[in-house]
Design an enzyme around this catalytic site. Structure first.
Site, PDB file in Angstrom:
ATOM      1  N   ASN A   7       1.284   7.626  10.276  1.00 55.46           N
ATOM      2  CA  ASN A   7       0.774   6.036  10.699  1.00 55.46           C
ATOM      3  C   ASN A   7       2.179   5.695  11.259  1.00 55.46           C
ATOM      4  OD1 ASN A   7      -0.160   3.756  10.864  1.00 55.46           O
ATOM      5  ND2 ASN A   7      -0.081   3.248   8.603  1.00 55.46           N
ATOM      6  N   LYS A  14       4.996   5.644   9.202  1.00 57.10           N
ATOM      7  CA  LYS A  14       4.370   5.605   7.012  1.00 57.10           C
ATOM      8  C   LYS A  14       4.375   7.240   7.771  1.00 57.10           C
ATOM      9  CE  LYS A  14       3.342   1.594   6.267  1.00 57.10           C
ATOM     10  NZ  LYS A  14       2.727   0.759   5.540  1.00 57.10           N
ATOM     11  N   ARG A  85      -2.969   8.291  11.778  1.00 53.20           N
ATOM     12  CA  ARG A  85      -3.651   7.329  12.123  1.00 53.20           C
ATOM     13  C   ARG A  85      -3.391   6.601  13.354  1.00 53.20           C
ATOM     14  NH1 ARG A  85      -2.603   1.280  10.133  1.00 53.20           N
ATOM     15  NH2 ARG A  85      -4.500   0.584  10.263  1.00 53.20           N
ATOM     16  N   HIS A 174     -10.231  -1.407   9.131  1.00 55.25           N
ATOM     17  CA  HIS A 174      -9.962  -0.620   7.841  1.00 55.25           C
ATOM     18  C   HIS A 174     -11.519   0.598   7.424  1.00 55.25           C
ATOM     19  CE1 HIS A 174      -7.611  -3.924   6.565  1.00 55.25           C
ATOM     20  NE2 HIS A 174      -6.764  -3.671   6.775  1.00 55.25           N
ATOM     21  N   HIS A 202     -11.254  -5.179   1.475  1.00 56.14           N
ATOM     22  CA  HIS A 202     -10.324  -4.453   1.577  1.00 56.14           C
ATOM     23  C   HIS A 202      -9.370  -5.859   1.792  1.00 56.14           C
ATOM     24  CE1 HIS A 202      -6.560  -1.849   2.459  1.00 56.14           C
ATOM     25  NE2 HIS A 202      -6.490  -2.768   3.088  1.00 56.14           N
ATOM     26  N   GLY A 206      -3.512  -7.356   5.856  1.00 55.37           N
ATOM     27  CA  GLY A 206      -5.096  -7.537   6.632  1.00 55.37           C
ATOM     28  C   GLY A 206      -5.799  -7.849   5.374  1.00 55.37           C
ATOM     29  N   ARG A 235      -3.208 -14.229   9.867  1.00 58.06           N
ATOM     30  CA  ARG A 235      -3.858 -14.712  10.260  1.00 58.06           C
ATOM     31  C   ARG A 235      -4.978 -15.176  10.293  1.00 58.06           C
ATOM     32  NH1 ARG A 235      -5.722  -8.478  10.941  1.00 58.06           N
ATOM     33  NH2 ARG A 235      -3.557  -7.567  10.986  1.00 58.06           N
ATOM     34  N   ASP A 276       3.113 -13.445   1.063  1.00 60.93           N
ATOM     35  CA  ASP A 276       2.978 -12.464  -0.041  1.00 60.93           C
ATOM     36  C   ASP A 276       1.679 -13.574  -0.241  1.00 60.93           C
ATOM     37  OD1 ASP A 276       4.977  -9.487  -0.632  1.00 60.93           O
ATOM     38  OD2 ASP A 276       3.979 -11.356  -2.134  1.00 60.93           O
ATOM     39  N   GLU A 378      -5.597   5.611   1.643  1.00 62.59           N
ATOM     40  CA  GLU A 378      -5.873   5.409   3.251  1.00 62.59           C
ATOM     41  C   GLU A 378      -5.025   6.971   3.810  1.00 62.59           C
ATOM     42  OE1 GLU A 378      -5.262   1.813   3.851  1.00 62.59           O
ATOM     43  OE2 GLU A 378      -5.797   1.376   5.650  1.00 62.59           O
TER      44      GLU A 378
HETATM   45  P1  ADP Z   1      -0.883  -3.561   3.538  1.00 57.31           P
HETATM   46  O1  ADP Z   1      -2.201  -4.178   4.134  1.00 57.31           O
HETATM   47  O2  ADP Z   1       0.213  -3.897   4.448  1.00 57.31           O
HETATM   48  O3  ADP Z   1      -1.052  -2.068   3.389  1.00 57.31           O
HETATM   49  P2  ADP Z   1      -1.433  -4.178   0.452  1.00 57.31           P
HETATM   50  O4  ADP Z   1      -2.606  -2.993   0.476  1.00 57.31           O
HETATM   51  O5  ADP Z   1      -0.107  -3.228  -0.178  1.00 57.31           O
HETATM   52  O6  ADP Z   1      -0.225  -4.255   1.737  1.00 57.31           O
HETATM   53  O7  ADP Z   1      -0.863  -5.447   0.588  1.00 57.31           O
HETATM   54  C1  ADP Z   1      -0.408  -6.336   0.406  1.00 57.31           C
HETATM   55  C2  ADP Z   1      -0.614  -7.552  -0.441  1.00 57.31           C
HETATM   56  O8  ADP Z   1      -0.717  -7.220  -2.109  1.00 57.31           O
HETATM   57  C3  ADP Z   1       0.751  -8.729  -0.554  1.00 57.31           C
HETATM   58  O9  ADP Z   1       0.054  -9.809  -0.437  1.00 57.31           O
HETATM   59  C4  ADP Z   1       1.006  -8.471  -1.561  1.00 57.31           C
HETATM   60  O10 ADP Z   1       1.277 -10.230  -2.451  1.00 57.31           O
HETATM   61  C5  ADP Z   1      -0.061  -8.194  -2.372  1.00 57.31           C
HETATM   62  N1  ADP Z   1       0.009  -7.676  -4.073  1.00 57.31           N
HETATM   63  C6  ADP Z   1       0.857  -6.517  -4.341  1.00 57.31           C
HETATM   64  N2  ADP Z   1       0.810  -6.373  -5.583  1.00 57.31           N
HETATM   65  C7  ADP Z   1      -0.094  -7.403  -6.088  1.00 57.31           C
HETATM   66  C8  ADP Z   1      -0.238  -8.240  -7.275  1.00 57.31           C
HETATM   67  N3  ADP Z   1       0.497  -7.584  -8.722  1.00 57.31           N
HETATM   68  N4  ADP Z   1      -0.935  -9.848  -7.856  1.00 57.31           N
HETATM   69  C9  ADP Z   1      -1.422  -9.725  -6.678  1.00 57.31           C
HETATM   70  N5  ADP Z   1      -0.676  -9.583  -5.425  1.00 57.31           N
HETATM   71  C10 ADP Z   1      -0.371  -8.217  -5.659  1.00 57.31           C
END
Ligand code: ADP
Length: 396
Positions: A7, A14, A85, A174, A202, A206, A235, A276, A378
């Site tokens: 990716n 990655k 990807r 996605h 999802h 994003g 976004r 986050d 994924e």
């Molecule tokens: P990406 O879309 O980059 O693959 P992820 O699917 O890993 O990202 O999702 C990242 C999001 O998931 C971040 O907003 C992170 O805060 C949230 N996240 C991860 N663990 C937790 C948790 N235990 N509780 C709430 N949100 C979480």
């Protein structure tokens, strides 16, 4: 057969190496800060401690060379195939494609539709071909699962020529994740995917939601780009298109500035300064009003889409949560589903709090809509699709 999944982003790559005999992960890693003064390469072999090294890596070619050194040093050896990807497949790609000169050219021709993603994906492909051109390589597209959208769902109400000549339409993203969790949900429920209607959510950095009818995507919230739809980490999601004119006229913002604002400084970050979700919860718990608002908006918009997609599908068998937020945030799952019993969507609070990957039911077992939490994979789905693609080529 070992399959390497790549990716490639603009400054990171990655990767994961799978043994397809049992779909186990042999090696995962990430090379970040490519082209900066010091890049960092982190990787982990199955059952071993993580490794990390800072080094000078000027470009994607050097990054892949470093990755292939790790592959041989760890004894993982040369993969039988590489799955890439690719974010945007435009209208060319309805399924994974064995990479040829024509395919590379078609991916390049879609760059105007995905200027933030496809150039880096393409660079990864070109460098991998240069270094390992003797093994088959397959492009797997985020858009492909949504090729089944009907025209009335994918067209924008804009002049026809914009669609015909410029490819302006909704594509959705996605797709690899929505497809993977839909298949897992069918397996969990013991039913054929083609016999199920579901809504998959999802929710990661994003976020997108998809309406799946008899196993096929018939609507999804992201559009021509991943900016449309749900509110996300940075976004904005759905917005009045007239806002662009207003920002330009009143603040004198350029198109690039508006693009940056809507993609990088909006969504949760725009509302509360944090993107986050864990940080947003911490802020809300300590009484921060902007974080409370961000959470309320985030859940409200998801709920509106769930309602719309139940209307579109008529009947749903399952609602599936996935992605970092969907898999981990019990509070948010509860908020998104609160008050939806009229649609047959009910959550059992204890099961919701206890939900564990890879797959958990969080609705009462006899509920008309099975609400599930499923860990997305994924990279594995890309490997599965790449393997199917090369097997199809062999069997002709
Ligand atoms: P990406 O879309 O980059 O693959 P992820 O699917 O890993 O990202 O999702 C990242 C999001 O998931 C971040 O907003 C992170 O805060 C949230 N996240 C991860 N663990 C937790 C948790 N235990 N509780 C709430 N949100 C979480």
């Amino acid at each position: 057969m070992n399959i390497l999944v790549l990716n490639a982003g603009s400054s990171s790559i990655k990767y994961s190496l799978f043994d397809m005999a049992d779909q186990s992960v042999l090696l995962t890693g990430i090379i970040e800060r490519i082209g900066e003064s010091l890049a960092v390469h982190r990787y982990r072999l199955a059952d071993e401690q993580p490794n990390s090294a800072e080094k000078i890596i000027n470009n994607h070619q050097q990054a892949l060379q470093d990755l292939f050194c790790v592959l041989s040093a760890t004894g993982a050896g040369q993969p039988a195939c590489i799955g890439h990807r690719v974010v945007h497949g435009g209208e060319f790609f309805r399924e994974p494609a064995l990479i040829t000169a024509d395919v590379t050219q078609q991916i390049a021709s879609v760059i105007p539709l995905a200027p933030l993603h496809n150039p880096a994906n393409l660079l990864g492909i070109q460098e991998a071909l240069r270094l390992m051109g003797d093994i088959p390589q397959v492009a797997v597209f985020d858009t492909a699962f949504h090729h089944s959208l009907p025209d009335y769902a994918y067209r924008y109400a804009l002049p026809n020529t914009l669609y015909k000549d410029q490819g302006v339409r909704r594509y959705g993203f996605h797709g690899t994740s929505h497809h993977y969790v839909a298949k897992q949900a069918a397996q969990f429920l013991g039913k054929a995917l083609t016999a199920l209607n579901m809504i998959t959510l999802h929710l990661g950095n994003g976020a997108s939601i998809t309406a799946i009818e008899n196993g096929r995507s018939i609507d999804t919230s992201m559009g021509m780009t991943p900016l449309e739809g749900l509110m996300m980490g940075t976004r904005c999601g759905d917005i009045d298109p007239a806002l662009h004119f207003y920002l330009s006229r009143t603040l004198g913002l350029s198109l690039d500035e508006i693009e940056n604002l809507l993609n990088k400084s909006s969504g949760c970050k725009g509302i509360c300064g944090e993107n986050d979700m864990r940080g947003i919860h911490r802020m809300a718990e300590s009484g921060d009003e902007t974080a409370r608002l961000a959470l309320a908006m985030y859940a409200y918009r998801i709920k509106k889409y769930i309602g719309a997609y139940v209307a579109v599908l008529g009947r749903i068998d399952a609602l599936v949560f996935t992605g970092g937020i969907g898999e981990n945030d019990a509070w948010l799952r509860q908020q998104c589903c609160a008050g939806l019993s009229v649609l047959g969507i009910v959550i059992d609070s204890e099961q919701n709090l206890a939900a564990n990957r890879p797959c958990a039911r969080i609705s009462p077992a006899d509920s008309p809509v099975q609400v599930l939490v499923i860990g997305t994979q994924e990279e594995l789905e890309i490997a599965i699709q790449a393997q199917a693609c090369i097997q199809q080529q062999v069997s002709g």
